[in-house]
Every structure is written in structure tokens, then in C-alpha cells.
Design a protein around this motif. Structure first.
Motif, PDB file in Angstrom:
ATOM      1  N   SER A  14       0.831  -1.209   0.000  1.00 54.42           N
ATOM      2  CA  SER A  14       0.000   0.000   0.000  1.00 54.42           C
ATOM      3  C   SER A  14       0.862   1.255   0.000  1.00 54.42           C
ATOM      4  CB  SER A  14      -0.985   0.004   1.171  1.00 54.42           C
ATOM      5  OG  SER A  14      -0.316   0.042   2.402  1.00 54.42           O
ATOM      6  N   TYR A  17       2.065   1.654  -3.643  1.00 52.91           N
ATOM      7  CA  TYR A  17       0.982   2.039  -4.532  1.00 52.91           C
ATOM      8  C   TYR A  17       0.598   3.504  -4.325  1.00 52.91           C
ATOM      9  CZ  TYR A  17      -3.623   2.548  -6.557  1.00 52.91           C
ATOM     10  OH  TYR A  17      -4.693   3.006  -7.276  1.00 52.91           O
ATOM     11  N   HIS A  46     -11.835   1.112  -1.631  1.00 50.66           N
ATOM     12  CA  HIS A  46     -11.685   0.344  -2.867  1.00 50.66           C
ATOM     13  C   HIS A  46     -12.969   0.420  -3.679  1.00 50.66           C
ATOM     14  CE1 HIS A  46      -8.000  -2.090  -1.869  1.00 50.66           C
ATOM     15  NE2 HIS A  46      -8.252  -1.469  -0.740  1.00 50.66           N
ATOM     16  N   ASN A  48     -14.361  -1.473  -7.327  1.00 53.61           N
ATOM     17  CA  ASN A  48     -14.048  -2.480  -8.345  1.00 53.61           C
ATOM     18  C   ASN A  48     -12.687  -3.124  -8.113  1.00 53.61           C
ATOM     19  OD1 ASN A  48     -16.462  -2.239  -9.705  1.00 53.61           O
ATOM     20  ND2 ASN A  48     -15.686  -0.746 -11.169  1.00 53.61           N
ATOM     21  N   ARG A  50     -10.005  -1.918  -6.827  1.00 56.34           N
ATOM     22  CA  ARG A  50      -8.835  -1.033  -6.910  1.00 56.34           C
ATOM     23  C   ARG A  50      -8.877   0.005  -5.803  1.00 56.34           C
ATOM     24  NH1 ARG A  50      -4.914  -1.627 -10.523  1.00 56.34           N
ATOM     25  NH2 ARG A  50      -4.751   0.617 -10.595  1.00 56.34           N
ATOM     26  N   LEU A  52      -8.634   3.505  -4.280  1.00 52.90           N
ATOM     27  CA  LEU A  52      -8.671   4.830  -4.883  1.00 52.90           C
ATOM     28  C   LEU A  52      -8.775   5.944  -3.864  1.00 52.90           C
ATOM     29  CD1 LEU A  52     -11.892   5.880  -5.005  1.00 52.90           C
ATOM     30  CD2 LEU A  52     -11.954   4.121  -6.714  1.00 52.90           C
ATOM     31  N   HIS A  72      -7.721   9.460  -5.147  1.00 55.42           N
ATOM     32  CA  HIS A  72      -7.017   9.395  -6.429  1.00 55.42           C
ATOM     33  C   HIS A  72      -7.504  10.552  -7.301  1.00 55.42           C
ATOM     34  CE1 HIS A  72      -5.845   8.006 -10.388  1.00 55.42           C
ATOM     35  NE2 HIS A  72      -5.061   7.110  -9.810  1.00 55.42           N
TER      36      HIS A  72
END
Length: 112
Positions: A14, A17, A46, A48, A50, A52, A72
Motif C-alpha cells: 500500500s 501504490y 476500494h 471495483n 482497486r 482509490l 485518487h
């Protein structure tokens, strides 16, 4: 599919990322990198599958204090931050936030 909030301790995946995602917010990346040493908890949002959004919270006298909340860049202005704050409030008893997040807390329905 709704935003799913997941609480965990910071880990290398994490941190790596979000360091890339948060290139425009290096202070948050630095805070995330030192989160484990400082006893912070991480709530990832999250969608889907991913991640964000990210919320960092520190232990406080009456519960938890938000130290950072970021979304994001591609997902900003879509209610993601408000949803993550609402979910973090559910996961972390006694959650409080700094005054600059008061408008977001109102949007999340956490204040009047």
C-alpha cells in the motif's frame, strides 16, 4: 459497485501504490511511509477491487483523529472522500477530524 472501506496496518504494497498515486501530495506519502512506526491505522477505499482513496488516523484520547484523507486524482469530486470518511467513522470509534475536513464531514452526514 459501492466503495468498500478496508482497515489495516500500513504495508509495503500500500505504501508503494499510494506513493505513486500521491505524487502530487508528497507530505501524505511521507506520513504513510512512517505510519506503522507512529501507530497510525489506514483505511483504504476500494472500488471495483482497486484502491482509490486513503484515510490515515492516529490514536487520540477519545478514539481516533484523522491525519490525512486523499482521493485518487481521477476520482476526486465524486463523493468518494465523503463516503470514505463516513465508513471510517463507522470503523473507528470516536473518530474526529481536523477543521479543514468539516465541509466533507457535513457532506458525509456526520455533522449538522
Amino acid at each position: 459497485m459501492p466503495l468498500i472501506a478496508r482497515e489495516h496496518r500500513p504495508d509495503a504494497d500500500s505504501i508503494h501504490y499510494f506513493a505513486r498515486v500521491l505524487a502530487d501530495q508528497p507530505q501524505v506519502s511521507a506520513e504513510l511511509a512512517s505510519a506503522a512506526d507512529r501507530g497510525l491505522t489506514v483505511i483504504e477505499g476500494h472500488f471495483n477491487g482497486r484502491p482509490l482513496a486513503l484515510l490515515l488516523a492516529a490514536p487520540a484520547a477519545a478514539g481516533w483523529q484523522v491525519t490525512a484523507l486523499v482521493v485518487h486524482p481521477a476520482s476526486r469530486q465524486r463523493g468518494v472522500g465523503a463516503t470514505l470518511l463516513r465508513e471510517a467513522n463507522r470503523l473507528l470509534p470516536g473518530l474526529t477530524w481536523p477543521t479543514e475536513l468539516a465541509p466533507l464531514a457535513r457532506k458525509a452526514g456526520l455533522t449538522g
